[in-house]
Scaffold this motif. Sequence first.
Motif, PDB file in Angstrom:
ATOM      1  N   PRO A 275     -44.299 -35.665  43.437  1.00  0.00           N
ATOM      2  CA  PRO A 275     -43.537 -36.170  41.767  1.00  0.00           C
ATOM      3  C   PRO A 275     -42.628 -37.061  41.654  1.00  0.00           C
ATOM      4  O   PRO A 275     -43.125 -37.868  40.633  1.00  0.00           O
ATOM      5  CB  PRO A 275     -43.243 -34.747  41.822  1.00  0.00           C
ATOM      6  CG  PRO A 275     -43.805 -34.178  42.675  1.00  0.00           C
ATOM      7  CD  PRO A 275     -43.692 -34.772  44.063  1.00  0.00           C
ATOM      8  N   GLY A 276     -41.578 -37.284  42.842  1.00  0.00           N
ATOM      9  CA  GLY A 276     -40.646 -38.879  42.099  1.00  0.00           C
ATOM     10  C   GLY A 276     -41.008 -40.367  41.901  1.00  0.00           C
ATOM     11  O   GLY A 276     -40.467 -41.067  41.257  1.00  0.00           O
ATOM     12  N   CYS A 277     -42.559 -39.879  42.922  1.00  0.00           N
ATOM     13  CA  CYS A 277     -42.997 -41.282  42.593  1.00  0.00           C
ATOM     14  C   CYS A 277     -44.177 -41.873  41.812  1.00  0.00           C
ATOM     15  O   CYS A 277     -44.999 -42.710  41.839  1.00  0.00           O
ATOM     16  CB  CYS A 277     -43.703 -41.796  44.255  1.00  0.00           C
ATOM     17  SG  CYS A 277     -42.369 -41.122  45.300  1.00  0.00           S
ATOM     18  N   PHE A 278     -44.582 -40.982  40.937  1.00  0.00           N
ATOM     19  CA  PHE A 278     -45.540 -41.191  39.934  1.00  0.00           C
ATOM     20  C   PHE A 278     -44.811 -40.970  38.518  1.00  0.00           C
ATOM     21  O   PHE A 278     -44.068 -40.176  38.110  1.00  0.00           O
ATOM     22  CB  PHE A 278     -46.343 -40.424  40.008  1.00  0.00           C
ATOM     23  CG  PHE A 278     -47.720 -40.322  41.361  1.00  0.00           C
ATOM     24  CD1 PHE A 278     -48.508 -40.913  40.787  1.00  0.00           C
ATOM     25  CD2 PHE A 278     -46.747 -39.773  42.715  1.00  0.00           C
ATOM     26  CE1 PHE A 278     -49.310 -41.095  42.136  1.00  0.00           C
ATOM     27  CE2 PHE A 278     -48.372 -40.784  43.342  1.00  0.00           C
ATOM     28  CZ  PHE A 278     -49.024 -41.185  43.346  1.00  0.00           C
ATOM     29  N   THR A 279     -45.665 -41.917  37.637  1.00  0.00           N
ATOM     30  CA  THR A 279     -44.953 -41.800  36.208  1.00  0.00           C
ATOM     31  C   THR A 279     -45.524 -40.264  35.402  1.00  0.00           C
ATOM     32  O   THR A 279     -46.415 -39.684  36.035  1.00  0.00           O
ATOM     33  CB  THR A 279     -45.237 -43.178  35.310  1.00  0.00           C
ATOM     34  OG1 THR A 279     -46.786 -42.961  35.326  1.00  0.00           O
ATOM     35  CG2 THR A 279     -44.656 -44.066  36.096  1.00  0.00           C
ATOM     36  N   THR A 280     -45.684 -40.403  34.350  1.00  0.00           N
ATOM     37  CA  THR A 280     -46.023 -39.565  33.284  1.00  0.00           C
ATOM     38  C   THR A 280     -47.745 -39.587  33.364  1.00  0.00           C
ATOM     39  O   THR A 280     -48.118 -38.225  33.239  1.00  0.00           O
ATOM     40  CB  THR A 280     -44.761 -39.117  32.075  1.00  0.00           C
ATOM     41  OG1 THR A 280     -45.316 -39.878  31.132  1.00  0.00           O
ATOM     42  CG2 THR A 280     -44.074 -38.558  32.221  1.00  0.00           C
ATOM     43  N   GLY A 281     -47.936 -40.918  33.413  1.00  0.00           N
ATOM     44  CA  GLY A 281     -49.032 -40.854  32.909  1.00  0.00           C
ATOM     45  C   GLY A 281     -50.297 -41.500  34.629  1.00  0.00           C
ATOM     46  O   GLY A 281     -50.881 -41.730  34.106  1.00  0.00           O
ATOM     47  N   SER A 285     -45.446 -45.754  41.432  1.00  0.00           N
ATOM     48  CA  SER A 285     -44.137 -45.956  41.269  1.00  0.00           C
ATOM     49  C   SER A 285     -43.016 -45.754  42.552  1.00  0.00           C
ATOM     50  O   SER A 285     -42.118 -45.029  42.313  1.00  0.00           O
ATOM     51  CB  SER A 285     -43.803 -45.720  39.552  1.00  0.00           C
ATOM     52  OG  SER A 285     -42.101 -46.582  39.608  1.00  0.00           O
ATOM     53  N   LEU A 286     -43.488 -46.619  43.282  1.00  0.00           N
ATOM     54  CA  LEU A 286     -42.864 -47.238  44.573  1.00  0.00           C
ATOM     55  C   LEU A 286     -41.423 -47.341  44.710  1.00  0.00           C
ATOM     56  O   LEU A 286     -40.277 -46.750  45.269  1.00  0.00           O
ATOM     57  CB  LEU A 286     -44.203 -47.148  46.081  1.00  0.00           C
ATOM     58  CG  LEU A 286     -45.042 -46.420  46.059  1.00  0.00           C
ATOM     59  CD1 LEU A 286     -45.303 -47.697  47.155  1.00  0.00           C
ATOM     60  CD2 LEU A 286     -44.801 -45.208  46.543  1.00  0.00           C
ATOM     61  N   SER A 287     -41.343 -48.231  43.576  1.00  0.00           N
ATOM     62  CA  SER A 287     -39.580 -48.106  43.425  1.00  0.00           C
ATOM     63  C   SER A 287     -39.157 -47.219  42.273  1.00  0.00           C
ATOM     64  O   SER A 287     -37.454 -47.613  42.058  1.00  0.00           O
ATOM     65  CB  SER A 287     -39.856 -49.575  42.852  1.00  0.00           C
ATOM     66  OG  SER A 287     -40.529 -49.614  41.381  1.00  0.00           O
ATOM     67  N   ALA A 288     -39.828 -46.486  42.097  1.00  0.00           N
ATOM     68  CA  ALA A 288     -38.579 -45.089  41.125  1.00  0.00           C
ATOM     69  C   ALA A 288     -37.688 -45.094  41.603  1.00  0.00           C
ATOM     70  O   ALA A 288     -37.564 -44.785  43.643  1.00  0.00           O
ATOM     71  CB  ALA A 288     -39.713 -43.663  40.527  1.00  0.00           C
ATOM     72  N   SER A 289     -36.309 -44.397  41.119  1.00  0.00           N
ATOM     73  CA  SER A 289     -35.376 -44.249  41.797  1.00  0.00           C
ATOM     74  C   SER A 289     -35.713 -42.803  42.325  1.00  0.00           C
ATOM     75  O   SER A 289     -36.219 -41.641  41.712  1.00  0.00           O
ATOM     76  CB  SER A 289     -34.094 -43.794  40.365  1.00  0.00           C
ATOM     77  OG  SER A 289     -32.984 -43.197  41.284  1.00  0.00           O
TER      78      SER A 289
END
Length: 296
Positions: A275-281, A285-289
Amino acid sequence: MRKPLVAALFALVIAGAGAAPAVAAPVPTAPAAGAPAPTAKADTKAAASPTLQAVTLAGTVALSNCSGSVVRFPNSLDTAPALVLTNGHCLESGFPDPGEVIVNQASSRTFGLLNSAGTRVATLRASKIAYSTMTDTDATIYQLTSTYATIRNSYGISALTVQDTHPTAGTAITVASGYWKRLYSCSIDGFVPTLKEGDWTWKDSVRYTSACNTIGGTSGSPVVDQATGKVVAVNNTGNEDGESCTVNNPCEVDAAGNVTVRQGINYAQETYRFPGCFTTGNQLSLSASGCVLPKP
């Protein structure tokens, strides 16, 4: 020892069951509609479990050689393209190499969507492989051409939600196989710091109690917490023959380097990191915090 995909699948046919990359089923054919499923010791215990009724096959999918499920993350929007979760070793192009990470690769793979009774109600199609690897984990996430809202409104099926916290030992779980249209009920026995199989290494894997006697074709099945209905892991392997660290015979390695072999015991890979690697859409996003998935 690394086996080519064809050899590994051939070995699975000879064995008659197995896992990981053993729990993929032979690729050429999926079971015919209405065909009887093979029996397993887990069936009796699953049928007897009063909590099993909380988990059904709704939202699971059948692949050509594996199982999977339509999943969403806690913050996924209904208007986002839906996702299908399965194993890395279920990828249509074959097993990813150790260290290989595939992202945003075009795919038109199809999936048979099941309802609670295990009846196929629709065929879903991928637009791309959002993420796939067999490094540290064993997972593939496909993005579909349909949104969650479209699937729910058209077929009455809601996606399974992926839990975003680490699972707990002792949790009652169900492994829901869309390939075989079967449910396996057991508990999380514990966690394995390092699980090695052939050339692949997985970290912090889930070990089942013996009642989840998963077989070939259950690869990629969601592992569902019976109390919450959320996905806590993805089913992927088991030790068939008692061998140590070979294909179809994973071994456990603890923090001190001690190796343990548990013949007949099966495993899954945790999913709380996704979950922490995907946006709400539902865009990767592997660069996500906070995203700690292996990167290309």
